[in-house]
Design an enzyme around this catalytic site. Structure first.
Site, PDB file in Angstrom:
ATOM      1  N   CYS A  67       9.919   0.888   3.203  1.00 16.16           N
ATOM      2  CA  CYS A  67      10.664  -0.268   3.728  1.00 16.16           C
ATOM      3  C   CYS A  67      12.136   0.049   3.937  1.00 16.16           C
ATOM      4  CB  CYS A  67      10.511  -1.462   2.788  1.00 16.16           C
ATOM      5  SG  CYS A  67       8.852  -2.155   2.759  1.00 16.16           S
ATOM      6  N   GLU A 104      10.383  -8.839  -1.063  1.00 17.12           N
ATOM      7  CA  GLU A 104      11.036  -7.689  -0.423  1.00 17.12           C
ATOM      8  C   GLU A 104      10.224  -7.382   0.821  1.00 17.12           C
ATOM      9  OE1 GLU A 104      11.220  -3.104  -0.126  1.00 17.12           O
ATOM     10  OE2 GLU A 104      11.248  -3.690  -2.242  1.00 17.12           O
ATOM     11  N   LEU A 105      10.877  -7.439   1.972  1.00 14.75           N
ATOM     12  CA  LEU A 105      10.160  -7.345   3.245  1.00 14.75           C
ATOM     13  C   LEU A 105      10.593  -6.088   4.008  1.00 14.75           C
ATOM     14  CD1 LEU A 105      10.401 -11.159   4.035  1.00 14.75           C
ATOM     15  CD2 LEU A 105       8.566  -9.935   2.850  1.00 14.75           C
ATOM     16  N   GLU A 121      10.589  -2.411  13.422  1.00 13.49           N
ATOM     17  CA  GLU A 121      10.263  -1.486  12.346  1.00 13.49           C
ATOM     18  C   GLU A 121       9.221  -0.478  12.830  1.00 13.49           C
ATOM     19  OE1 GLU A 121       9.750  -1.841   7.539  1.00 13.49           O
ATOM     20  OE2 GLU A 121       8.703  -3.304   8.782  1.00 13.49           O
ATOM     21  N   TRP A 123       0.808  -1.223   0.000  1.00 12.45           N
ATOM     22  CA  TRP A 123       0.000   0.000   0.000  1.00 12.45           C
ATOM     23  C   TRP A 123       0.841   1.272   0.000  1.00 12.45           C
ATOM     24  CZ3 TRP A 123       1.408   2.855   4.146  1.00 12.45           C
ATOM     25  CH2 TRP A 123       1.867   2.189   5.282  1.00 12.45           C
ATOM     26  N   SER A 144      -2.833  -4.539  -2.182  1.00 11.85           N
ATOM     27  CA  SER A 144      -3.133  -4.338  -0.769  1.00 11.85           C
ATOM     28  C   SER A 144      -4.571  -3.865  -0.598  1.00 11.85           C
ATOM     29  CB  SER A 144      -2.183  -3.290  -0.182  1.00 11.85           C
ATOM     30  OG  SER A 144      -2.619  -2.894   1.105  1.00 11.85           O
ATOM     31  N   GLU A 145      -5.226  -4.375   0.437  1.00 13.09           N
ATOM     32  CA  GLU A 145      -6.588  -3.942   0.741  1.00 13.09           C
ATOM     33  C   GLU A 145      -6.645  -2.509   1.229  1.00 13.09           C
ATOM     34  OE1 GLU A 145      -5.450  -6.869   4.135  1.00 13.09           O
ATOM     35  OE2 GLU A 145      -4.794  -6.365   2.111  1.00 13.09           O
ATOM     36  N   LYS A 148      -2.988  -9.369  -6.519  1.00 14.90           N
ATOM     37  CA  LYS A 148      -3.802  -9.097  -5.342  1.00 14.90           C
ATOM     38  C   LYS A 148      -3.215  -7.839  -4.682  1.00 14.90           C
ATOM     39  CE  LYS A 148      -4.255  -9.408  -1.319  1.00 14.90           C
ATOM     40  NZ  LYS A 148      -4.538  -8.316  -0.296  1.00 14.90           N
ATOM     41  N   GLY A 159       6.130  -6.655   1.113  1.00 18.07           N
ATOM     42  CA  GLY A 159       5.292  -6.604   2.310  1.00 18.07           C
ATOM     43  C   GLY A 159       6.114  -6.808   3.562  1.00 18.07           C
ATOM     44  N   SER A 160       5.493  -7.402   4.553  1.00 20.55           N
ATOM     45  CA  SER A 160       6.135  -7.561   5.862  1.00 20.55           C
ATOM     46  C   SER A 160       6.762  -8.939   6.002  1.00 20.55           C
ATOM     47  CB  SER A 160       5.095  -7.369   6.975  1.00 20.55           C
ATOM     48  OG  SER A 160       4.174  -8.443   6.983  1.00 20.55           O
TER      49      SER A 160
END
Length: 467
Positions: free
Chosen positions: A278, A244-245, A368, A144, A170-171, A168, A222-223
């Site tokens: 990130c 990639e986190l 984080e 997001w 991010s919501e 898909k 994402g995470s």
């Protein structure tokens, strides 16, 4: 298939009501719109359509695939202003920053030329040709915080390599993701219908997608917890993974650094996008002999960001940042700027904040934060201590080293456990687009970007004795 359940599935507290994502403007807390959640049947149909369409797409010559993708991205150019406004409404980014994201997102011709080169066949040893074979259907799980550009950075190399993709978004920013994905779908037309699929929803929908037996690869920004969940789901069928986190990225400032440059970069790369990056600078280690002077310059540089950043994405994120700041102060840090969320207006606002003398073992130094906080910590000025502090983290995405002694900076940069390390610069601003973007430790698995990263979206195949 797995059951579609919502338990512990939501990101940033996004609500699902009557089968729709309720998107809230982070600046006003008003409902922006509702986006229909994909059903289990729609997930199944979309993945199967992508699988059925993928072979025909893979037979299109590489150069033709790339030209089609260039045209698809250009479709976004006609709606740049509206798309920037949508980013602002869904995730809170100020309009100028949203415009900058969209401007980069719609200008991908040069990037796609590089991706094409990375996928070209190579002659080896005089009698072998190494070609690239697509995986099949790639699930794209996009974030997001850069809801348009990050989606394209994953989807374009996947498609260029001959894969079909199921996206898909991010919501938190579903309409932004839909805009980028629909540009690809529209350009594919009837000839390649199904090659690009779009599914909307939270983690429950995401789990259905990544666990589907016809998904051959998952690409995620994402995470770390999400990455671990996907890895478990992918284990039975050995799906290929590119993640990639998160990050907890350190900045080292030695006594011989250009203090104005270092202070400006410490502020900018801690605060931009309200710190929701990130690879944001989240730890600044400053040599003790220059600490007081650097502190003064950082406060001045950070103050210039006051009134120029948007809100945090959610009340959950605002409360986490506030908790980290309070915890650091309780542990002995001094708050020199900001530090408290405003109580007199709606939205999830948090001001540019500078904390000084932050203990290295405080939560804000370990976890984080993802907020607009410059966190300063003293160190003794030695290379060994700088390396030890920088590497004392579960994460390893980016780092930066500031010193006029380039040899020393290079030695320290080489010893830091991170995928990208800048010398007198932040990697995100200075790295070539042909460099891989890599997360060490919990910051990634596999990698994307650069020739090495783009080739992750295909498999090498050696044809022997045909030359």
């Amino acid at each position: 298939t797995l059951p579609l359940t919502r338990e512990n599935a939501m990101v940033q507290g996004v609500k699902i009501e009557d089968g729709h994502i309720v998107v809230v403007n982070p600046a006003t807390e008003e409902i922006v719109h509702r986006v229909k959640v994909s059903t289990e049947e729609e997930v199944e149909a979309t993945v199967r359509a992508a699988h059925a369409a993928q072979h025909a797409w893979s037979t299109v010559p590489l150069s033709d695939r790339v030209e089609l993708l260039k045209r698809a991205v250009r479709r976004l150019k006609a709606d740049e202003t509206a798309l920037a406004s949508l980013i602002t409404a869904e995730m809170g980014k100020p309009h100028d920053e949203a415009t900058e994201e969209v401007s980069g997102a719609v200008d991908k011709d040069a990037l796609l030329d590089l991706i094409e080169s990375a996928n070209a066949s190579e002659t080896k040893g005089g009698n072998c040709v190494v070609t690239r074979a697509p995986h099949g259907v790639v699930a794209i799980v996009s974030p997001w915080n850069f809801p348009v550009d990050e989606l394209l950075l994953l989807a374009l190399p996947a498609l260029a390599a001959g894969n079909a993709v199921v996206v898909k978004p991010s919501e938190v920013a579903p309409a932004c993701g839909a805009a980028a994905t629909n540009a690809l779908i529209d350009e594919m037309g009837e000839a390649f219908k199904g090659t690009v699929g779009l599914l909307q929803g939270d983690g429950a929908v995401g789990r259905l997608v990544v666990a589907h037996p016809l998904i051959a690869m998952v690409a995620l920004t994402g995470s770390a917890p999400t990455g671990k969940t996907i890895m478990r789901a992918a284990a039975d069928s050995l799906k290929r993974l590119v993640f990639e986190l998160g990050g907890k990225d350190p900045m080292i400032v030695f006594e011989d650094a250009d203090l104005d440059l270092a202070a400006a970069d410490a502020a900018k790369f801690s605060i931009i996008n309200c710190g929701q990056v990130c690879c944001a600078v989240e730890r600044v280690y400053v040599a003790d002999s220059i600490f007081d002077e650097f502190e003064r310059r950082v406060v001045s540089a950070a103050s210039a960001w006051t009134g120029k950043i948007g809100p945090l994405v959610s009340s959950l994120q605002r409360d986490l940042v506030a908790e980290h700041v309070r915890g650091a102060i309780s542990a002995g840090a001094r708050c020199l700027l900001g530090g408290e969320a405003p109580k007199d207006k709606p939205g999830f606002w948090f001001p540019p904040t500078v904390l000084s003398d932050v203990p290295h073992d405080a939560a804000i130094s370990k976890e984080e934060t993802f907020g607009p906080v410059v966190a300063l910590t003293r160190f003794d000025g030695t290379e060994a201590k700088a390396i030890s502090l920088a590497n004392d983290s579960d994460f390893g995405l980016t780092a930066s080293v500031y010193s006029s002694d380039v040899h020393r900076a290079r030695l320290v940069a080489t010893a830091i456990e991170a995928g990208q390390v800048g010398i007198n610069a932040n990697p995100i601003a200075a790295a070539s687009p042909d460099c891989p973007w890599v997360g060490h430790k919990l910051s990634g698995f596999g990698y994307h970007s650069g020739s090495d990263g783009w080739r992750q979206f295909s498999l090498p195949k050696t044809i022997v004795g045909v030359i």
